[in-house]
Write a protein that holds these residues in place. Structure first.
Motif, PDB file in Angstrom:
ATOM      1  N   UNK A 319       0.829  -1.209   0.000  1.00 33.90           N
ATOM      2  CA  UNK A 319       0.000   0.000   0.000  1.00 33.90           C
ATOM      3  C   UNK A 319       0.863   1.259   0.000  1.00 33.90           C
ATOM      4  N   UNK A 320       1.985   1.228   0.693  1.00 40.08           N
ATOM      5  CA  UNK A 320       2.886   2.380   0.701  1.00 40.08           C
ATOM      6  C   UNK A 320       3.524   2.569  -0.669  1.00 40.08           C
ATOM      7  N   UNK A 321       3.983   1.481  -1.274  1.00 42.41           N
ATOM      8  CA  UNK A 321       4.587   1.571  -2.601  1.00 42.41           C
ATOM      9  C   UNK A 321       3.601   2.135  -3.610  1.00 42.41           C
ATOM     10  N   UNK A 322       2.350   1.730  -3.504  1.00 41.76           N
ATOM     11  CA  UNK A 322       1.352   2.096  -4.504  1.00 41.76           C
ATOM     12  C   UNK A 322       0.784   3.502  -4.332  1.00 41.76           C
ATOM     13  N   UNK A 323       1.234   4.210  -3.272  1.00 42.01           N
ATOM     14  CA  UNK A 323       0.876   5.619  -3.121  1.00 42.01           C
ATOM     15  C   UNK A 323       2.118   6.520  -3.233  1.00 42.01           C
ATOM     16  N   UNK A 324       3.184   5.999  -3.827  1.00 39.10           N
ATOM     17  CA  UNK A 324       4.430   6.757  -3.936  1.00 39.10           C
ATOM     18  C   UNK A 324       4.318   7.760  -5.088  1.00 39.10           C
ATOM     19  N   UNK A 325       4.409   9.070  -4.809  1.00 37.12           N
ATOM     20  CA  UNK A 325       4.269  10.064  -5.887  1.00 37.12           C
ATOM     21  C   UNK A 325       5.418  10.035  -6.885  1.00 37.12           C
ATOM     22  N   UNK A 326       6.535   9.408  -6.541  1.00 35.93           N
ATOM     23  CA  UNK A 326       7.618   9.279  -7.507  1.00 35.93           C
ATOM     24  C   UNK A 326       7.295   8.253  -8.593  1.00 35.93           C
ATOM     25  N   UNK A 327       6.258   7.432  -8.347  1.00 42.28           N
ATOM     26  CA  UNK A 327       5.866   6.407  -9.313  1.00 42.28           C
ATOM     27  C   UNK A 327       4.501   6.678  -9.929  1.00 42.28           C
ATOM     28  N   UNK A 328       3.595   7.279  -9.167  1.00 41.66           N
ATOM     29  CA  UNK A 328       2.225   7.489  -9.628  1.00 41.66           C
ATOM     30  C   UNK A 328       1.860   8.968  -9.512  1.00 41.66           C
ATOM     31  N   UNK A 329       1.332   9.543 -10.584  1.00 31.90           N
ATOM     32  CA  UNK A 329       0.837  10.916 -10.539  1.00 31.90           C
ATOM     33  C   UNK A 329      -0.389  10.983  -9.630  1.00 31.90           C
ATOM     34  N   UNK A 330      -0.383  12.003  -8.753  1.00 38.08           N
ATOM     35  CA  UNK A 330      -1.530  12.234  -7.875  1.00 38.08           C
ATOM     36  C   UNK A 330      -1.986  10.923  -7.224  1.00 38.08           C
ATOM     37  N   UNK A 331      -1.108  10.264  -6.474  1.00 37.33           N
ATOM     38  CA  UNK A 331      -1.373   8.885  -6.029  1.00 37.33           C
ATOM     39  C   UNK A 331      -2.512   8.744  -5.037  1.00 37.33           C
ATOM     40  N   UNK A 332      -2.890   9.817  -4.342  1.00 38.17           N
ATOM     41  CA  UNK A 332      -3.969   9.723  -3.369  1.00 38.17           C
ATOM     42  C   UNK A 332      -5.331  10.022  -3.978  1.00 38.17           C
ATOM     43  N   UNK A 333      -5.384  10.143  -5.287  1.00 38.56           N
ATOM     44  CA  UNK A 333      -6.631  10.347  -6.014  1.00 38.56           C
ATOM     45  C   UNK A 333      -6.921   9.126  -6.871  1.00 38.56           C
ATOM     46  N   UNK A 334      -8.172   8.686  -6.866  1.00 36.19           N
ATOM     47  CA  UNK A 334      -8.572   7.551  -7.690  1.00 36.19           C
ATOM     48  C   UNK A 334      -8.815   8.024  -9.120  1.00 36.19           C
ATOM     49  N   UNK A 335      -8.147   7.372 -10.068  1.00 37.16           N
ATOM     50  CA  UNK A 335      -8.349   7.606 -11.496  1.00 37.16           C
ATOM     51  C   UNK A 335      -8.701   6.251 -12.110  1.00 37.16           C
ATOM     52  N   UNK A 336      -9.988   6.033 -12.381  1.00 36.98           N
ATOM     53  CA  UNK A 336     -10.458   4.717 -12.807  1.00 36.98           C
ATOM     54  C   UNK A 336      -9.962   4.321 -14.183  1.00 36.98           C
ATOM     55  N   UNK A 337      -9.357   5.235 -14.904  1.00 44.61           N
ATOM     56  CA  UNK A 337      -8.781   4.913 -16.214  1.00 44.61           C
ATOM     57  C   UNK A 337      -7.269   5.115 -16.225  1.00 44.61           C
ATOM     58  N   UNK A 338      -6.642   5.040 -15.061  1.00 47.27           N
ATOM     59  CA  UNK A 338      -5.192   5.275 -14.945  1.00 47.27           C
ATOM     60  C   UNK A 338      -4.418   4.323 -15.851  1.00 47.27           C
ATOM     61  N   UNK A 339      -3.507   4.912 -16.610  1.00 48.38           N
ATOM     62  CA  UNK A 339      -2.672   4.136 -17.515  1.00 48.38           C
ATOM     63  C   UNK A 339      -1.353   4.883 -17.719  1.00 48.38           C
ATOM     64  N   UNK A 340      -0.209   4.243 -17.505  1.00 46.39           N
ATOM     65  CA  UNK A 340      -0.041   2.870 -17.016  1.00 46.39           C
ATOM     66  C   UNK A 340      -0.300   2.787 -15.509  1.00 46.39           C
ATOM     67  N   UNK A 341      -0.392   1.578 -15.017  1.00 45.72           N
ATOM     68  CA  UNK A 341      -0.688   1.379 -13.595  1.00 45.72           C
ATOM     69  C   UNK A 341       0.120   0.188 -13.067  1.00 45.72           C
ATOM     70  N   UNK A 342       1.426   0.380 -12.894  1.00 44.70           N
ATOM     71  CA  UNK A 342       2.302  -0.735 -12.488  1.00 44.70           C
ATOM     72  C   UNK A 342       2.278  -0.991 -10.984  1.00 44.70           C
ATOM     73  N   UNK A 343       1.090  -1.169 -10.424  1.00 46.26           N
ATOM     74  CA  UNK A 343       0.961  -1.348  -8.977  1.00 46.26           C
ATOM     75  C   UNK A 343       1.569  -2.679  -8.531  1.00 46.26           C
ATOM     76  N   UNK A 344       1.816  -2.752  -7.242  1.00 48.23           N
ATOM     77  CA  UNK A 344       2.401  -3.959  -6.642  1.00 48.23           C
ATOM     78  C   UNK A 344       1.400  -4.697  -5.751  1.00 48.23           C
ATOM     79  N   UNK A 345       0.110  -4.532  -6.007  1.00 48.03           N
ATOM     80  CA  UNK A 345      -0.886  -5.166  -5.139  1.00 48.03           C
ATOM     81  C   UNK A 345      -0.705  -6.676  -5.060  1.00 48.03           C
ATOM     82  N   UNK A 346      -0.233  -7.283  -6.145  1.00 49.86           N
ATOM     83  CA  UNK A 346       0.007  -8.730  -6.160  1.00 49.86           C
ATOM     84  C   UNK A 346       1.482  -9.069  -5.987  1.00 49.86           C
ATOM     85  N   UNK A 347       2.281  -8.091  -5.607  1.00 51.68           N
ATOM     86  CA  UNK A 347       3.706  -8.318  -5.475  1.00 51.68           C
ATOM     87  C   UNK A 347       4.392  -8.272  -6.829  1.00 51.68           C
ATOM     88  N   UNK A 348       5.590  -8.842  -6.894  1.00 51.02           N
ATOM     89  CA  UNK A 348       6.370  -8.884  -8.129  1.00 51.02           C
ATOM     90  C   UNK A 348       7.429  -9.969  -7.966  1.00 51.02           C
TER      91      UNK A 348
END
Length: 406
Positions: A319-348
């Motif tokens: 959850x911390x990685x997926x809200x990192x502003x260095x990786x995601x623009x405006x990370x605390x805002x939901x964008x239902x069409x976000x692209x790209x979206x290289x989240x780590x919810x399932x790990x790597x």
């Protein structure tokens, strides 16, 4: 190397407890503060461990199993399992062989073939939900849905779902407010009961083999390095599947419904344009990532200009990685069409979640049907949701008013 900060450096110390109920509503604020001030911080909780909060550091750690072993996955070290849960607590090369057994069981094609059955389950549950003015969405849908799907897939008795969910909740959450020693005891007791349940199931199937093609039977017929899997190996695979299959999807559904109830503009996007639901699933996985695993360093290693020593544990909140502003623009805002979206919810890396295809399918079908059948719903301001924080973040209760919107 001698100038690097270590786990004893005073300015790296934080009072962080991933199991603390006091932090559940503000945990993203905590992650944001740590990432800005101490992206590699050290907590004294549970014997001491590192807390990593930057995307790049976490991504590097999960992709480097030789240095960051999964042998220690939990903080505290055990949630009641007897030995390593397979394959998630196994390192290469054995991990590769175990995954070769399990991966085909959760392949994209095998999961796609389940879609009609999954949609039937969703429809049946929603038939009851739509008749009511207010429901606890956890009891009415979020717990029941993945339980029915996963138990059928595994070949487990649906009538046993309450007991299985109780064991999972106990092992993941312990008892809120209890001491570490008390929680260790209740987790161990739940684990012993779960192992006994699966051992009896295996014994019964061994004595009276049937024609089942469910995953439990397939595991019993599988081999590792030319030999049959031992009962101990099968038990530890089944225990992991029980926890992953019954808990994580439940929490993801609940977190998403809470967001959509509080943000009707996003919910209306799903209702009016269901084609975006697959990308919306990915965005909600990023925005509310449930899993917070740990690793243990096998050698001295530098992470973010900090010295992590061999034998030290590191907590890596996705959850911390997926809200990192260095990786995601405006990370605390939901964008239902976000692209790209290289989240780590399932790990790597090699430990990327084996059930990711099933989870995505369940979430997509659930949100398609929910937002077709129930375009309007809202939270009850007098009866708010009750969330919990742990290494699998979730929701205890979700009172939902049906047919109304903000």
């Amino acid at each position: 190397m001698t100038d690097l900060k270590t786990s004893e450096s005073p300015d790296l110390q934080v009072d962080f407890d991933i199991h603390s109920p006091e932090d559940v509503e503000g945990v993203y604020d905590v992650y944001r503060e740590l990432r800005g001030e101490r992206p590699v911080a050290h907590s004294s909780k549970y014997g001491g461990h590192w807390v990593i909060t930057s995307y790049d550091d976490i991504h590097d750690i999960v992709r480097n199993p030789n240095v960051f072993s999964s042998r220690v996955l939990n903080i505290p070290d055990s949630i009641g399992q007897d030995g390593e849960m397979i394959p998630i607590q196994i390192d290469p090369p054995d991990h590769t062989q175990y995954r070769s057994i399990i991966n085909p069981l959760f392949s994209p094609k095998r999961m796609r073939d389940l879609e009609p059955r999954i949609r039937d389950v969703v429809t049946e549950l929603l038939d009851d939900v739509v008749k009511k003015k207010k429901v606890d969405f956890i009891e009415a849908f979020a717990r029941e849905f993945p339980s029915r799907v996963f138990l059928a897939l595994m070949g487990w008795n649906l009538d046993d779902a309450p007991q299985l969910n109780h064991w999972v909740d106990t092992m993941v959450l312990g008892v809120p407010g209890a001491s570490e020693e008390e929680n260790n005891a209740v987790r161990e007791a739940a684990g012993i009961e779960a192992y006994a349940y699966f051992a009896e199931m295996i014994d019964a199937r061994t004595e009276n083999p049937g024609d089942e093609e469910d995953i439990t039977q397939i595991l019993m017929n599988s081999t590792f390095d030319g030999r049959e899997l031992t009962q101990f190996e099968i038990l530890n695979i089944l225990l992991l599947m029980m926890i992953g299959g019954l808990h994580t999807v439940q929490g993801q559904i609940a977190h998403t419904i809470i967001h959509m109830a509080e943000n009707p503009q996003d919910r209306k996007q799903l209702v009016q344009n269901p084609d975006i639901i697959p990308s919306a699933v990915e965005e909600m996985l990023r925005y509310e990532s449930a899993i917070c695993p740990a690793r243990i360093a096998t050698e001295d290693v530098v992470v973010g200009e900090v010295q992590v020593k061999a034998g030290e544990r590191v907590l890596i909140p996705f959850a911390a990685a997926n809200r990192d502003p260095d990786k995601f623009d405006d990370p605390d805002t939901v964008d239902l069409t976000r692209e790209p979206n290289p989240h780590l919810a399932f790990g790597a890396g090699n430990h990327r979640c084996v059930g990711s295809h099933l989870a995505r399918l369940e979430l997509r079908v659930a949100f398609e049907e929910i937002h077709t059948r129930i375009p309007d719903y809202r939270l009850d301001p007098d009866d708010p949701p009750v969330r919990h924080l742990s290494q699998v973040k979730g929701v205890h209760r979700l009172p939902l008013i049906i047919g109304e919107s903000l």
